[in-house]
Write a protein that holds these residues in place. Sequence first.
Motif, PDB file in Angstrom:
ATOM      1  N   VAL A  10       0.831  -1.200   0.000  1.00 11.53           N
ATOM      2  CA  VAL A  10       0.000   0.000   0.000  1.00 11.53           C
ATOM      3  C   VAL A  10       0.869   1.255   0.000  1.00 11.53           C
ATOM      4  O   VAL A  10       0.567   2.238  -0.699  1.00 11.53           O
ATOM      5  CB  VAL A  10      -0.954  -0.013   1.216  1.00 11.53           C
ATOM      6  CG1 VAL A  10      -1.725   1.300   1.305  1.00 11.53           C
ATOM      7  CG2 VAL A  10      -1.930  -1.180   1.127  1.00 11.53           C
ATOM      8  N   LEU A  11       1.955   1.250   0.770  1.00 14.54           N
ATOM      9  CA  LEU A  11       2.855   2.413   0.810  1.00 14.54           C
ATOM     10  C   LEU A  11       3.495   2.666  -0.555  1.00 14.54           C
ATOM     11  O   LEU A  11       3.713   3.819  -0.946  1.00 14.54           O
ATOM     12  CB  LEU A  11       3.933   2.213   1.875  1.00 14.54           C
ATOM     13  CG  LEU A  11       3.486   2.377   3.333  1.00 14.54           C
ATOM     14  CD1 LEU A  11       4.617   1.998   4.276  1.00 14.54           C
ATOM     15  CD2 LEU A  11       3.037   3.819   3.599  1.00 14.54           C
ATOM     16  N   TYR A  12       3.807   1.605  -1.272  1.00 14.25           N
ATOM     17  CA  TYR A  12       4.391   1.763  -2.608  1.00 14.25           C
ATOM     18  C   TYR A  12       3.406   2.471  -3.533  1.00 14.25           C
ATOM     19  O   TYR A  12       3.770   3.384  -4.280  1.00 14.25           O
ATOM     20  CB  TYR A  12       4.769   0.402  -3.181  1.00 14.25           C
ATOM     21  CG  TYR A  12       5.291   0.468  -4.603  1.00 14.25           C
ATOM     22  CD1 TYR A  12       6.615   0.803  -4.862  1.00 14.25           C
ATOM     23  CD2 TYR A  12       4.438   0.214  -5.685  1.00 14.25           C
ATOM     24  CE1 TYR A  12       7.084   0.884  -6.173  1.00 14.25           C
ATOM     25  CE2 TYR A  12       4.892   0.295  -6.983  1.00 14.25           C
ATOM     26  CZ  TYR A  12       6.215   0.622  -7.225  1.00 14.25           C
ATOM     27  OH  TYR A  12       6.668   0.721  -8.514  1.00 14.25           O
ATOM     28  N   GLU A  13       2.132   2.042  -3.476  1.00 15.41           N
ATOM     29  CA  GLU A  13       1.124   2.674  -4.319  1.00 15.41           C
ATOM     30  C   GLU A  13       0.864   4.114  -3.874  1.00 15.41           C
ATOM     31  O   GLU A  13       0.590   4.986  -4.699  1.00 15.41           O
ATOM     32  CB  GLU A  13      -0.180   1.874  -4.283  1.00 15.41           C
ATOM     33  CG  GLU A  13      -0.098   0.531  -4.978  1.00 15.41           C
ATOM     34  CD  GLU A  13       0.263   0.661  -6.448  1.00 15.41           C
ATOM     35  OE1 GLU A  13      -0.258   1.586  -7.106  1.00 15.41           O
ATOM     36  OE2 GLU A  13       1.064  -0.159  -6.938  1.00 15.41           O
ATOM     37  N   ALA A  14       0.953   4.379  -2.554  1.00 22.04           N
ATOM     38  CA  ALA A  14       0.790   5.742  -2.055  1.00 22.04           C
ATOM     39  C   ALA A  14       1.923   6.637  -2.552  1.00 22.04           C
ATOM     40  O   ALA A  14       1.705   7.813  -2.880  1.00 22.04           O
ATOM     41  CB  ALA A  14       0.742   5.742  -0.535  1.00 22.04           C
ATOM     42  N   SER A  15       3.137   6.100  -2.602  1.00 26.85           N
ATOM     43  CA  SER A  15       4.281   6.859  -3.113  1.00 26.85           C
ATOM     44  C   SER A  15       4.089   7.187  -4.595  1.00 26.85           C
ATOM     45  O   SER A  15       4.377   8.304  -5.045  1.00 26.85           O
ATOM     46  CB  SER A  15       5.568   6.055  -2.906  1.00 26.85           C
ATOM     47  OG  SER A  15       6.671   6.706  -3.485  1.00 26.85           O
ATOM     48  N   ARG A  16       3.591   6.214  -5.353  1.00 22.24           N
ATOM     49  CA  ARG A  16       3.307   6.445  -6.775  1.00 22.24           C
ATOM     50  C   ARG A  16       2.216   7.495  -6.936  1.00 22.24           C
ATOM     51  O   ARG A  16       2.308   8.390  -7.799  1.00 22.24           O
ATOM     52  CB  ARG A  16       2.883   5.126  -7.428  1.00 22.24           C
ATOM     53  CG  ARG A  16       2.340   5.263  -8.841  1.00 22.24           C
ATOM     54  CD  ARG A  16       1.986   3.895  -9.429  1.00 22.24           C
ATOM     55  NE  ARG A  16       1.222   4.033 -10.658  1.00 22.24           N
ATOM     56  CZ  ARG A  16      -0.092   4.048 -10.727  1.00 22.24           C
ATOM     57  NH1 ARG A  16      -0.811   3.930  -9.606  1.00 22.24           N
ATOM     58  NH2 ARG A  16      -0.718   4.179 -11.876  1.00 22.24           N
ATOM     59  N   GLU A  17       1.169   7.400  -6.134  1.00 20.52           N
ATOM     60  CA  GLU A  17       0.078   8.374  -6.182  1.00 20.52           C
ATOM     61  C   GLU A  17       0.595   9.783  -5.891  1.00 20.52           C
ATOM     62  O   GLU A  17       0.245  10.752  -6.597  1.00 20.52           O
ATOM     63  CB  GLU A  17      -0.995   7.979  -5.161  1.00 20.52           C
ATOM     64  CG  GLU A  17      -2.154   8.951  -5.074  1.00 20.52           C
ATOM     65  CD  GLU A  17      -3.020   8.703  -3.858  1.00 20.52           C
ATOM     66  OE1 GLU A  17      -4.235   8.917  -3.951  1.00 20.52           O
ATOM     67  OE2 GLU A  17      -2.458   8.313  -2.804  1.00 20.52           O
ATOM     68  N   LYS A  18       1.436   9.925  -4.886  1.00 18.33           N
ATOM     69  CA  LYS A  18       1.991  11.233  -4.507  1.00 18.33           C
ATOM     70  C   LYS A  18       2.862  11.795  -5.622  1.00 18.33           C
ATOM     71  O   LYS A  18       2.772  12.986  -5.963  1.00 18.33           O
ATOM     72  CB  LYS A  18       2.803  11.081  -3.217  1.00 18.33           C
ATOM     73  CG  LYS A  18       3.450  12.361  -2.734  1.00 18.33           C
ATOM     74  CD  LYS A  18       4.226  12.101  -1.450  1.00 18.33           C
ATOM     75  CE  LYS A  18       4.933  13.347  -0.981  1.00 18.33           C
ATOM     76  NZ  LYS A  18       5.712  13.083   0.274  1.00 18.33           N
ATOM     77  N   ARG A  19       3.711  10.957  -6.207  1.00 18.71           N
ATOM     78  CA  ARG A  19       4.624  11.401  -7.255  1.00 18.71           C
ATOM     79  C   ARG A  19       3.858  11.929  -8.470  1.00 18.71           C
ATOM     80  O   ARG A  19       4.165  13.002  -9.009  1.00 18.71           O
ATOM     81  CB  ARG A  19       5.532  10.235  -7.657  1.00 18.71           C
ATOM     82  CG  ARG A  19       6.594  10.586  -8.675  1.00 18.71           C
ATOM     83  CD  ARG A  19       7.560   9.435  -8.878  1.00 18.71           C
ATOM     84  NE  ARG A  19       6.900   8.261  -9.469  1.00 18.71           N
ATOM     85  CZ  ARG A  19       6.612   7.155  -8.803  1.00 18.71           C
ATOM     86  NH1 ARG A  19       6.922   7.052  -7.515  1.00 18.71           N
ATOM     87  NH2 ARG A  19       6.018   6.141  -9.409  1.00 18.71           N
TER      88      ARG A  19
END
Length: 521
Positions: A10-19
């Motif tokens: 989930v954190l990986y997808e959150a990082s992608r979303e933020k970027r």
Amino acid sequence: MTLTEAKEYVLYEASREKRITLRNLIIVIILLIVAICLVVKYLLPLLSQQASEAPSYVKWLLPIALLISVSYPLIKVWKILKRKEQIEEAFSLIGQGEECRIINEADDYLTVIPFGKRSRLNLDPIAYLNIVVKNKTYVLPMHYRSGSAELKRVITGADEGAYKEVMHELYHKDESFGIENPKISTQETIILKPISEFRTYAKDTFGTMLTSMEKGRNTNKNMFVVQVIIAFAFIAVMIFLGITGRLSFSNGQSVLYFVLGFVIITFLYSFGMSRYAKKKLEGTEDYTQLKKNIFGKLVHYISPDFQYIENGHIGIGDLLSSYLFRQERYNVTGGDQIVGWYNGIPFQSCNLTVTFRPTIRGEKEPDDVAFYGNYFVARSPKTFEHPIIIHPVKSFFGTINDNEIRTYLNQGGERIRLEDPEFQKLFEVYCDDQITARYVLTPAFMERLKKLNERYKGQVYIAINSDNIVIATNRGNILSKANYSPAAMLFQKINLAFVEDVYEELIEQLQMIDTLELNRK
């Protein structure tokens, strides 16, 4: 997947979303600066003149509208920037043993480029899982349509070890299958109790709770009806005042009175309804928790070894391994998964919705529904090299009333002609090998399939492959109607008859193992 692995995912997808969001924000800011410069250079004198001629109320309503329109995307960006902290908090609470409730899941796009009124380019797809932990809502970003089944099982505290044990037996060859297994050998024979016996158990165990839930549901339904009536009455009054000329939006004082009156009435109505709801709902059970409080116990009544996973379902890999559907990138969602061993046979059952969006499709057109119903899998007593696919024969009107399942069914292999004319009228059989198909579809087995098809009104789709047998019934059931959404259950009466229907459907699924005699070599 462990809880730690789920958090990292989930954190990986959150990082992608933020970027992606920050990239888009920078592009939008640059475009706004360019637009402002052009407006100041070419349109400012004209806008100043129009502003001086506009009614006085427009001069203070317009800035407020602009601030509101700008605040929404900024708040959304702020939430995305704070997403990591929220995810850390949610998983920390889940790790401490707090209950996690799944509200819904939805697909979205991080980049949307409009082309006119009806066309737009959607880029950077993403999915979101909305959960509640300790009465606080959290949003978990996920990979778009990659399948959230495993994540949902982990965060809701399902027994992953027991689940994997059953699923391994269902979807993977195992040389030890059929050899003495301590879990199977010590399991007592399960006898499906009649509905009359279950009725007595349900009345003693659930009677008071169901009555309380029904009271809460009925109160909420009445409140909803009143709200709809008031909303329509307000619209009717507005239309009447506008037609008679008593309300004119060109009069600043009239608009001001209207806005103040609307705010005051809304506040008084909200205050009154909250007090009314608090008084009427005091002491009642939350009717949206029907599955959690009732269905889990109902499944354990059949067998304490069964596991009920409210938001669990199979993933796209397991779906495609059956060869029942052709290879596509489907979106698979579902719930109400039950896994366990029934008299020595591992099985899983879940309600499944399988959709697919063709490449060429209008923006407002919905996805194709390739399947909607119950998806039951049991271990086959024997291993077959050549998959056998069995479809029900549909009439012209039956096909019209159906979803798009016929478009996505796998029809690979040779069409098999069998000696049973009645069976031939009911089913189409496909297999790469005539000998295998005739070996499996014995007269006795075909008779059982005919009874199964009659029970499920011609909606049974069957796949027999090297590891298991799949029985997919392409129609909704009682369990699929009950979910966490208050709107979905608002008009579903909650009583003992409803719970009895659920029990009857569950034992019908297990009876398929007995009907097809899958527990006999």
